[in-house]
Design a protein around this motif. Structure first.
Motif, short mmCIF file in Angstrom:
data_model
loop_
_atom_site.label_atom_id
_atom_site.label_comp_id
_atom_site.label_asym_id
_atom_site.label_seq_id
_atom_site.Cartn_x
_atom_site.Cartn_y
_atom_site.Cartn_z
N TYR A 1 -2.74 -9.49 -9.98
CA TYR A 1 -1.71 -8.49 -10.27
C TYR A 1 -0.89 -8.87 -11.50
N ARG B 1 -0.80 5.89 -12.39
CA ARG B 1 -2.19 5.50 -12.25
C ARG B 1 -2.30 4.01 -12.55
N TYR B 2 -3.12 3.33 -11.79
CA TYR B 2 -3.24 1.88 -11.93
C TYR B 2 -4.68 1.51 -12.27
N ALA C 1 -4.90 -4.86 -2.59
CA ALA C 1 -5.73 -4.92 -1.38
C ALA C 1 -5.90 -6.36 -0.92
N ILE D 1 0.84 -1.20 0.00
CA ILE D 1 0.00 0.00 0.00
C ILE D 1 0.87 1.25 0.00
N LYS E 1 -5.48 -3.80 -10.48
CA LYS E 1 -4.24 -3.66 -9.72
C LYS E 1 -4.54 -3.22 -8.28
N TYR E 2 -5.43 -2.24 -8.12
CA TYR E 2 -5.81 -1.80 -6.78
C TYR E 2 -6.43 -2.95 -5.99
N THR E 3 -7.29 -3.72 -6.65
CA THR E 3 -7.96 -4.84 -5.99
C THR E 3 -6.96 -5.92 -5.59
N MET F 1 2.48 1.75 -3.48
CA MET F 1 1.50 2.23 -4.46
C MET F 1 1.14 3.69 -4.19
#
Length: 314
Positions: free
Chosen positions: A293, A98-99, A108, A85, A103-105, A88
């Motif tokens: 990812y 920017r992703y 997480a 985290i 990618k964010y999921t 990122m």
């Protein structure tokens, strides 16, 4: 981890001698085989290495001392699992990256999975921590200081990864050189920690004797653990530095975080600690998050499509 845990269990404050041994071994190896006894000039200007080294040394020392500030080992590992985290977030702020939503999921999911497994292992590894049963405001304030130290080290580590990424883009890929200078330049800083290192060296020498298999050499068991940890850590850190020249800082952080997760799972199985349904849930989160990812689904799609068409063609 297998060689480091027994030392941390018996001597919770031994982090400095472990770190110093790793730095010294890698520096000597690099001085001989990479720097050619000081005759080879660095490809990246030395001033940038001093900046990188200051970050690297600070992160190592702060993480070590956090264990002496009423921070239990499980909590220590939980914080370090948050490096994804942090990496990122700093990438978005500093590099304006920017992703995608996937990618964010995935980040997480990996973070939640590691957090779940580490938290559920807290009872099994509580004996490794430096916590005591004393109550009061002073203990709580020391704990808050430990939390602040871990947060600082987490953000500094993420910033160092981004700094390395920008250097390699500007000057080229020199992983062996970076490995050497990142471990050789901080060595004078360990003079500040000399009393602590010497104290634990004496304690290590007083540990029970151990006969090394095959060669039959007898030495204190803590020195054997330290030697094996240095060797395995060298293999690991060399791979990480090679990875930093080939991948983005976020990808490197993901791989390193997964390595910590595998170490945690291995320690649970090796020491035969309970592996509960929560551990399996955390493992599933990490596995799915990693696949998301790496976008392995996109690679498997064409392969599966060809495989399905194969019987018809025959």
């Amino acid at each position: 981890l297998v060689f480091l845990l027994p030392a941390c269990r018996q001597f919770p404050g031994c982090g400095n001698i472990v770190t110093f041994s790793q730095f010294l071994f890698i520096a000597v190896e690099g001085f001989i085989f990479e720097a050619n006894f000081g005759r080879k000039r660095p490809a990246i200007p030395i001033r940038y290495y001093f900046i990188m080294v200051a970050m690297f040394f600070t992160v190592s020392v702060v993480n070590n001392y956090a264990l002496n500030l009423n921070i239990a080992m499980p909590l220590h590992m939980i914080f370090r699992s948050g490096s994804l985290i942090a990496s990122m977030a700093l990438g978005i702020i500093i590099l304006k990256k920017r992703y995608s939503v996937s990618k964010y999921t995935s980040i997480a999911l990996v973070s939640v999975g590691i957090f779940t497994c580490t938290f559920m292992s807290a009872k099994q590894v509580a004996s490794d921590s430096s916590l005591n049963e004393e109550d009061g405001l002073q203990v709580f304030l020391w704990w808050l200081l430990g939390i602040a130290a871990l947060t600082f080290a987490l953000l500094m580590s993420a910033r160092m990864g981004i700094f390395q990424e920008t250097l390699y883009k500007q000057f080229g890929k020199h992983s062996k050189e970076a490995l050497f200078y990142n471990h050789a330049l901080p060595l004078p800083g360990f003079l500040l920690l000399a009393p602590n290192i010497y104290h634990h060296a004496v304690l290590f020498s007083q540990s029970e004797p151990f006969q090394v298999p095959v060669i039959g050499l007898t030495l204190p068991i803590m020195w054997f653990y330290l030697l094996m940890n240095v060797i395995t850590q060298y293999v690991c850190i060399r791979g990480v530095f090679i990875l930093t020249t080939e991948c983005t800082s976020l990808t490197v952080t993901l791989v390193v975080t997964l390595r910590k997760f595998v170490s945690l799972i291995f320690s649970i199985l090796y020491f035969r600690n309970p592996f509960t349904a929560w551990h399996w849930l955390g493992t599933a989160f990490v596995f799915v998050g990693t696949l998301m990812y790496t976008e392995v689904w996109n690679s498997l799609g064409p392969f599966l499509a060809r495989w399905r068409k194969r019987p018809k063609e025959e």
